[in-house]
Design a protein around this motif. Sequence first.
Motif, PDB file in Angstrom:
ATOM      1  N   VAL A 116       2.985  -1.143 -10.449  1.00  0.00           N
ATOM      2  CA  VAL A 116       2.224  -0.608  -9.326  1.00  0.00           C
ATOM      3  C   VAL A 116       0.854  -0.195  -9.857  1.00  0.00           C
ATOM      4  CG1 VAL A 116       2.118   1.080  -7.464  1.00  0.00           C
ATOM      5  CG2 VAL A 116       4.346   0.281  -8.297  1.00  0.00           C
ATOM      6  N   LEU A 117      -0.180  -0.789  -9.292  1.00  0.00           N
ATOM      7  CA  LEU A 117      -1.551  -0.464  -9.668  1.00  0.00           C
ATOM      8  C   LEU A 117      -2.149   0.423  -8.585  1.00  0.00           C
ATOM      9  CD1 LEU A 117      -2.688  -4.073 -10.647  1.00  0.00           C
ATOM     10  CD2 LEU A 117      -2.013  -2.248 -12.223  1.00  0.00           C
ATOM     11  N   GLY A 164      -6.996   5.320  -3.906  1.00  0.00           N
ATOM     12  CA  GLY A 164      -5.610   5.571  -3.528  1.00  0.00           C
ATOM     13  C   GLY A 164      -4.827   4.347  -3.114  1.00  0.00           C
ATOM     14  N   GLN A 165      -5.479   3.200  -2.966  1.00  0.00           N
ATOM     15  CA  GLN A 165      -4.767   1.983  -2.585  1.00  0.00           C
ATOM     16  C   GLN A 165      -3.825   1.551  -3.711  1.00  0.00           C
ATOM     17  OE1 GLN A 165      -4.815   0.263   0.409  1.00  0.00           O
ATOM     18  NE2 GLN A 165      -5.956   2.057   1.108  1.00  0.00           N
ATOM     19  N   ARG A 166      -2.640   1.068  -3.320  1.00  0.00           N
ATOM     20  CA  ARG A 166      -1.634   0.661  -4.293  1.00  0.00           C
ATOM     21  C   ARG A 166      -1.382  -0.840  -4.177  1.00  0.00           C
ATOM     22  NH1 ARG A 166       1.993   4.880  -5.942  1.00  0.00           N
ATOM     23  NH2 ARG A 166       3.872   3.740  -5.338  1.00  0.00           N
ATOM     24  N   HIS A 167      -1.230  -1.478  -5.315  1.00  0.00           N
ATOM     25  CA  HIS A 167      -1.021  -2.917  -5.377  1.00  0.00           C
ATOM     26  C   HIS A 167       0.214  -3.187  -6.230  1.00  0.00           C
ATOM     27  CE1 HIS A 167      -5.123  -3.502  -3.771  1.00  0.00           C
ATOM     28  NE2 HIS A 167      -5.416  -2.452  -4.519  1.00  0.00           N
ATOM     29  N   GLU A 190       6.012   3.135  -1.152  1.00  0.00           N
ATOM     30  CA  GLU A 190       5.815   2.427   0.107  1.00  0.00           C
ATOM     31  C   GLU A 190       6.006   0.930  -0.068  1.00  0.00           C
ATOM     32  OE1 GLU A 190       1.503   3.004  -1.414  1.00  0.00           O
ATOM     33  OE2 GLU A 190       3.503   3.824  -1.765  1.00  0.00           O
ATOM     34  N   LYS A 191       6.368   0.299   1.034  1.00  0.00           N
ATOM     35  CA  LYS A 191       6.568  -1.148   0.998  1.00  0.00           C
ATOM     36  C   LYS A 191       5.205  -1.833   0.968  1.00  0.00           C
ATOM     37  CE  LYS A 191      11.011  -1.142   3.417  1.00  0.00           C
ATOM     38  NZ  LYS A 191      11.757  -1.624   4.595  1.00  0.00           N
ATOM     39  N   ASN A 192       5.101  -2.863   0.171  1.00  0.00           N
ATOM     40  CA  ASN A 192       3.848  -3.612   0.082  1.00  0.00           C
ATOM     41  C   ASN A 192       4.171  -4.986  -0.454  1.00  0.00           C
ATOM     42  OD1 ASN A 192       1.097  -4.326  -0.042  1.00  0.00           O
ATOM     43  ND2 ASN A 192       0.536  -2.217  -0.549  1.00  0.00           N
ATOM     44  N   GLU A 193       3.231  -5.903  -0.263  1.00  0.00           N
ATOM     45  CA  GLU A 193       3.452  -7.276  -0.691  1.00  0.00           C
ATOM     46  C   GLU A 193       3.413  -7.385  -2.203  1.00  0.00           C
ATOM     47  OE1 GLU A 193       1.908 -11.667   0.845  1.00  0.00           O
ATOM     48  OE2 GLU A 193       0.813  -9.829   1.356  1.00  0.00           O
ATOM     49  N   TYR A 229       2.997  -9.497  -5.673  1.00  0.00           N
ATOM     50  CA  TYR A 229       2.316 -10.673  -6.207  1.00  0.00           C
ATOM     51  C   TYR A 229       2.885 -11.029  -7.568  1.00  0.00           C
ATOM     52  CZ  TYR A 229      -1.045 -10.563  -2.431  1.00  0.00           C
ATOM     53  OH  TYR A 229      -1.622 -10.625  -1.182  1.00  0.00           O
ATOM     54  N   ASP A 230       2.819 -12.308  -7.905  1.00  0.00           N
ATOM     55  CA  ASP A 230       3.267 -12.741  -9.233  1.00  0.00           C
ATOM     56  C   ASP A 230       2.310 -12.252 -10.307  1.00  0.00           C
ATOM     57  OD1 ASP A 230       5.538 -14.221  -8.342  1.00  0.00           O
ATOM     58  OD2 ASP A 230       4.196 -15.857  -7.759  1.00  0.00           O
ATOM     59  N   VAL A 231       1.027 -12.355 -10.013  1.00  0.00           N
ATOM     60  CA  VAL A 231       0.006 -11.958 -10.986  1.00  0.00           C
ATOM     61  C   VAL A 231      -1.158 -11.318 -10.251  1.00  0.00           C
ATOM     62  CG1 VAL A 231      -1.042 -14.258 -10.943  1.00  0.00           C
ATOM     63  CG2 VAL A 231      -1.514 -12.730 -12.857  1.00  0.00           C
ATOM     64  N   THR A 232      -1.650 -10.230 -10.795  1.00  0.00           N
ATOM     65  CA  THR A 232      -2.857  -9.582 -10.278  1.00  0.00           C
ATOM     66  C   THR A 232      -3.905  -9.610 -11.379  1.00  0.00           C
ATOM     67  OG1 THR A 232      -1.662  -8.142  -8.755  1.00  0.00           O
ATOM     68  CG2 THR A 232      -3.869  -7.449  -9.418  1.00  0.00           C
ATOM     69  N   ILE A 233      -5.045 -10.209 -11.054  1.00  0.00           N
ATOM     70  CA  ILE A 233      -6.159 -10.318 -11.995  1.00  0.00           C
ATOM     71  C   ILE A 233      -7.150  -9.209 -11.673  1.00  0.00           C
ATOM     72  CG2 ILE A 233      -8.032 -11.790 -12.815  1.00  0.00           C
ATOM     73  CD1 ILE A 233      -6.289 -14.186 -11.732  1.00  0.00           C
ATOM     74  N   ILE A 234      -7.394  -8.353 -12.623  1.00  0.00           N
ATOM     75  CA  ILE A 234      -8.355  -7.273 -12.425  1.00  0.00           C
ATOM     76  C   ILE A 234      -9.691  -7.731 -12.985  1.00  0.00           C
ATOM     77  CG2 ILE A 234      -8.892  -4.863 -12.856  1.00  0.00           C
ATOM     78  CD1 ILE A 234      -5.936  -4.337 -13.215  1.00  0.00           C
ATOM     79  N   GLY A 235     -10.632  -7.971 -12.093  1.00  0.00           N
ATOM     80  CA  GLY A 235     -11.951  -8.457 -12.489  1.00  0.00           C
ATOM     81  C   GLY A 235     -12.275  -9.766 -11.812  1.00  0.00           C
TER      82      GLY A 235
END
Length: 334
Positions: free
Chosen positions: A101-102, A107-110, A2-5, A7-13
Amino acid sequence: MEKNEMYDVTIIGGGPIGLFTAFYSGMRELKTKVIEYLPQVGGKVTYFYPEKVLRDIGALPAISGSDLIKQLKEQASTFSPEMVFGERVDDLERAEDGTYVLTSHNGQRHFTKTVILAIGHGTLGVKKLPIVGANHFEGKNLHYAVDRVENFRGKHVLISGGGDSAIDWANRLEPIAEKVTIVHRREAFSGHESSITEMNNSETHVKCSCYVSDLIGKDHIEKVVLTHVDTGEKEEVEIDALLVNHGFDLDLGGIQNWGMTTSDGKVVTDAKMETSIPGIFAAGDIVTYPHRLTLIAGGLAEGPKALNSAKAFLDPDAEAMAMYSTHHKEFVEA
């Protein structure tokens, strides 16, 4: 897909390290998202140490955990990163174009080009007192965290533990409690030397080589039974409150299945905070490497290092680090 925005970097935490890394990501003009499993920022500092006084961060002689998080949150918001709460990231998938893809537990995808892990010890879970029926006293006078120091005023508080947290709480509570007793099953404590010296020079009652083996009481704990490790001798001690600081259980959740090199439940990185997976970096207590400084101050330095490595991954020609904040347009023009 699916199409989604993207990001350059995703910080988990969203604990202290994640928040400061988000600020520095803005300094480097990267499109940033922070994903936090808990409903608010701060990690274990917010939930377990809001009133604990921290004294080992540069330029801050003393600051409570809650005030530290408040200031880090304000700092992180400077560049308006996207903040997502209530999601535990479990799955990682690499797309054909090299981006990631996280997928969260719901079920949300990032979608992101790089990832920085700043999850501390993983999902928060304190090590409970290993006594049958101990959970009956939780929420009464058996505590695994200190919400309000004033709740212990004028009481006999027994602390079980031998690390930094147990020692720090003994030093913090001793001036206001009627009596503080600290119990450790080993002969020596493992906290900072100055904190141990402070404790030993105070009125705190120190009992080594023994442990809490039983709890006596109906609605509340009235007495604890201490068992001496060497002799097996038992001793009953009347108390008003029991504070247990036995550390945290390491739980990386689905992240442990990503294929990164790990050691003793932590992610192995090099000096650039690179993991064994290209484009995945880590900082803070989740990380292990030789001679790592296990302080918040150390993690606050690792976050920008991980971010600089992410920036270089995205743009090999980029400067090695951001300009100093005093020269950044966001602050010069303010």
